[in-house]
Design a protein around this motif. Structure first.
Motif, PDB file in Angstrom:
ATOM      1  N   ARG A  48      18.266 -43.143 -41.868  1.00  0.00           N
ATOM      2  CA  ARG A  48      18.993 -42.086 -41.159  1.00  0.00           C
ATOM      3  C   ARG A  48      18.074 -41.189 -40.333  1.00  0.00           C
ATOM      4  O   ARG A  48      18.504 -40.654 -39.309  1.00  0.00           O
ATOM      5  N   LYS A  49      16.835 -41.040 -40.764  1.00  0.00           N
ATOM      6  CA  LYS A  49      15.901 -40.197 -40.021  1.00  0.00           C
ATOM      7  C   LYS A  49      15.091 -41.003 -38.991  1.00  0.00           C
ATOM      8  O   LYS A  49      14.949 -40.579 -37.852  1.00  0.00           O
ATOM      9  N   ARG A  50      14.578 -42.133 -39.407  1.00  0.00           N
ATOM     10  CA  ARG A  50      13.641 -42.886 -38.572  1.00  0.00           C
ATOM     11  C   ARG A  50      14.333 -43.974 -37.759  1.00  0.00           C
ATOM     12  O   ARG A  50      14.194 -44.038 -36.530  1.00  0.00           O
ATOM     13  N   ALA A  51      15.100 -44.850 -38.434  1.00  0.00           N
ATOM     14  CA  ALA A  51      15.684 -45.995 -37.726  1.00  0.00           C
ATOM     15  C   ALA A  51      16.712 -45.544 -36.694  1.00  0.00           C
ATOM     16  O   ALA A  51      16.722 -46.046 -35.563  1.00  0.00           O
ATOM     17  N   PHE A  52      17.574 -44.579 -37.056  1.00  0.00           N
ATOM     18  CA  PHE A  52      18.550 -44.083 -36.090  1.00  0.00           C
ATOM     19  C   PHE A  52      17.851 -43.494 -34.873  1.00  0.00           C
ATOM     20  O   PHE A  52      18.268 -43.703 -33.731  1.00  0.00           O
ATOM     21  N   ALA A  53      16.785 -42.734 -35.122  1.00  0.00           N
ATOM     22  CA  ALA A  53      16.054 -42.112 -34.016  1.00  0.00           C
ATOM     23  C   ALA A  53      15.356 -43.161 -33.160  1.00  0.00           C
ATOM     24  O   ALA A  53      15.358 -43.073 -31.922  1.00  0.00           O
ATOM     25  N   ASP A  54      14.760 -44.167 -33.801  1.00  0.00           N
ATOM     26  CA  ASP A  54      14.105 -45.245 -33.048  1.00  0.00           C
ATOM     27  C   ASP A  54      15.113 -45.987 -32.178  1.00  0.00           C
ATOM     28  O   ASP A  54      14.842 -46.331 -31.026  1.00  0.00           O
ATOM     29  N   PHE A  55      16.286 -46.238 -32.733  1.00  0.00           N
ATOM     30  CA  PHE A  55      17.325 -46.974 -32.012  1.00  0.00           C
ATOM     31  C   PHE A  55      17.834 -46.159 -30.826  1.00  0.00           C
ATOM     32  O   PHE A  55      18.006 -46.687 -29.715  1.00  0.00           O
ATOM     33  N   ALA A  56      18.061 -44.872 -31.031  1.00  0.00           N
ATOM     34  CA  ALA A  56      18.536 -44.010 -29.947  1.00  0.00           C
ATOM     35  C   ALA A  56      17.498 -43.906 -28.845  1.00  0.00           C
ATOM     36  O   ALA A  56      17.829 -43.955 -27.656  1.00  0.00           O
ATOM     37  N   ARG A  57      16.240 -43.786 -29.219  1.00  0.00           N
ATOM     38  CA  ARG A  57      15.175 -43.681 -28.221  1.00  0.00           C
ATOM     39  C   ARG A  57      15.069 -44.976 -27.408  1.00  0.00           C
ATOM     40  O   ARG A  57      14.911 -44.940 -26.181  1.00  0.00           O
ATOM     41  N   ALA A  58      15.178 -46.117 -28.072  1.00  0.00           N
ATOM     42  CA  ALA A  58      15.082 -47.401 -27.376  1.00  0.00           C
ATOM     43  C   ALA A  58      16.248 -47.622 -26.432  1.00  0.00           C
ATOM     44  O   ALA A  58      16.124 -48.312 -25.421  1.00  0.00           O
ATOM     45  N   SER A  59      17.401 -47.022 -26.743  1.00  0.00           N
ATOM     46  CA  SER A  59      18.587 -47.254 -25.920  1.00  0.00           C
ATOM     47  C   SER A  59      18.446 -46.637 -24.530  1.00  0.00           C
ATOM     48  O   SER A  59      19.124 -47.052 -23.594  1.00  0.00           O
ATOM     49  N   ARG A  60      17.592 -45.643 -24.383  1.00  0.00           N
ATOM     50  CA  ARG A  60      17.457 -44.975 -23.084  1.00  0.00           C
ATOM     51  C   ARG A  60      16.947 -45.933 -22.010  1.00  0.00           C
ATOM     52  O   ARG A  60      17.287 -45.795 -20.839  1.00  0.00           O
ATOM     53  N   THR A  61      16.143 -46.892 -22.416  1.00  0.00           N
ATOM     54  CA  THR A  61      15.622 -47.874 -21.457  1.00  0.00           C
ATOM     55  C   THR A  61      16.112 -49.289 -21.779  1.00  0.00           C
ATOM     56  O   THR A  61      15.618 -50.254 -21.193  1.00  0.00           O
TER      57      THR A  61
END
Length: 452
Positions: free
Chosen positions: A270-283
């Motif tokens: 919930r802290k790391r994977a969600f954030a990694d996924f959201a960040r990757a979605s920008r590009t």
């Protein structure tokens, strides 16, 4: 939001754009006992394994929803234009859908009608969202219509002489046929209903793993790994280099047997994977952003890029390959500010860069909200602009499209897409049938300009 498919009309369809950032409220960080922090599965491995597994779970989610609705193996379902309920459907085409099962003794015959001057394709995908084949005049120029036998590679099945055999490395596939609506929707729907399929025998049908059927705006946490072994065993991942990611998944399945470790893994997701996924979605993973437009590096066939595959399965499931279509997502204007439906924007294609020059078949642009990937409802029920719109060109041959809550005075009626005020949104630009594959990879749409 209901998890069942909704019978939507074009006037009410909620179409998403290509892919968007995950909108999750991440929990506040809390301290964990030192013994838990010494676990052998690292935070990075947890994030990697979760994002990898999520790609498979998203396909299984849709498969379970389809069968709950009444779909059956080897039976093609024809949808009314707009009446599909997955992320990022295309409002330019009529869809038909199926789940196909084959084995060593049974193939599935797909009948394709003769179609001229109109885009169509029959796409086959495996349980990871990978495109395995397309049937159309581009892939089968010598015989683009008639009967095609979709078979398990190596199957010993006697077939009629006039059937074109297609061997696939999968026992179970998702089928999506598309027929361009064009100017004559009735004709398109008539053609759509001429597609059919039938099994040659009685194939062994799989047992669909019962994995989480979650809301796309509320992704699962550690419970994603409770059915991970069944999810992986039910569909081999044939892409190279996936053994390492599968090993991480198996390691996590073992680790979460400990209650303390299960809690830690859930927190990391919930802290790391969600954030990694959201960040990757920008590009869109390793994609690029130019002139404010995002273009993925891969589409439909992903190789070892499981990150892009999961992003597409989340925000645009059943995406096809670049051979079939090119997609661009515009989330910001030329100054880098997020698009806001309260403002008015323009998009101008110079005479020598008109969108029609990029597509052999058709192009379109639509506006969708940034959270749920849905088209913006408006009194006109106008959700996209395309080559069938009543467009007017400038005296210099250029084409300017307008997006805003009210039509600008200088904008021709057919060049304006309404965007009711009150939310951020994104534009989705599609080109179907690239005229030049190499040139399409270098193409960059013009920037979106804020007018007011």
């Amino acid at each position: 939001m209901s998890l069942s498919r909704l019978p939507l009309t074009v006037g009410a369809i909620a179409a998403s754009l290509l892919i968007g950032a995950c909108q999750h409220q991440l929990p506040v960080a809390t301290s964990a006992p030192s013994a838990v922090q010494q676990a052998t599965v690292s935070d990075q491995d947890i994030s990697d394994a979760y994002i990898y597994l999520l790609g498979r779970l998203l396909v299984l989610r849709q498969q379970q929803l389809d069968f709950r609705e009444g779909m059956a193996w080897n039976q093609l379902v024809h949808r009314r234009p707009g009446a599909v309920d997955w992320p990022n459907p295309n409002l330019d085409v009529a869809y038909s859908e199926a789940w196909v099962a084959v084995d060593e003794t049974s193939c599935t015959i797909v009948t394709v009608p003769k179609i001229s001057g109109r885009y169509y394709t029959v796409q086959f995908l495996n349980g990871w969202g990978e495109t395995l084949a397309n049937i159309n005049e581009r892939t089968f120029p010598g015989r683009p219509s008639g009967d095609f036998a979709v078979c398990l590679r190596g199957a010993n099945v006697a077939l009629p002489a006039d059937v074109t055999r297609i061997d696939l490395p999968a026992r179970h596939t998702r089928v999506l046929s598309r027929v361009e609506l064009g100017a004559d929707w009735k004709q398109a729907e008539a053609l759509q209903h001429q597609f059919s399929m039938r099994a040659t025998g009685t194939p062994r049908l799989p047992r669909i793993p019962q994995t989480p059927v979650f809301d796309l705006q509320k992704l699962p946490g550690v419970e994603a790994f409770d059915a991970a072994e069944a999810a992986l065993a039910s569909e081999p991942d044939l892409n190279p280099g996936m053994e390492a990611q599968q090993a991480k998944v198996h390691a996590l399945v073992r680790a979460i047997a400990s209650p303390a470790e299960r809690d830690r893994v859930d927190s990391v997701i919930r802290k790391r994977a969600f954030a990694d996924f959201a960040r990757a979605s920008r590009t869109i993973g390793p994609g690029s952003i130019r002139n404010g437009w995002t273009r993925a590096a891969v589409s439909g066939a992903y190789g070892n890029d499981y990150l892009s595959r999961t992003l597409f399965n989340y925000g645009g499931i059943w995406v096809n390959t670049f051979d079939e279509a090119n997609y661009f997502r515009g989330a910001v204007d030329g100054a880098g500010a997020p698009l806001d439906s309260s403002h008015t924007y323009s998009l101008t294609f110079p005479k020598d860069q008109l969108p029609a020059a990029e597509a052999r078949y058709f192009w379109s642009v639509l506006a969708v909200d940034s959270r749920y990937f849905r088209v913006l409802p408006n009194p006109m029920n106008r959700f996209l602009l395309n080559n069938q719109s009543r467009l007017q060109y400038g005296k210099d041959g250029s084409l300017t499209l307008y997006f805003g809550p009210k039509k600008p005075e200088q904008a021709p009626e057919g060049n304006w897409l309404p965007t009711p005020a009150g939310q951020q949104y994104r534009l989705m630009l599609r080109f179907y049938g690239p005229r030049d594959k190499e040139a399409a990879g270098k193409y960059v749409p013009p920037p979106i300009v804020r007018l007011s």
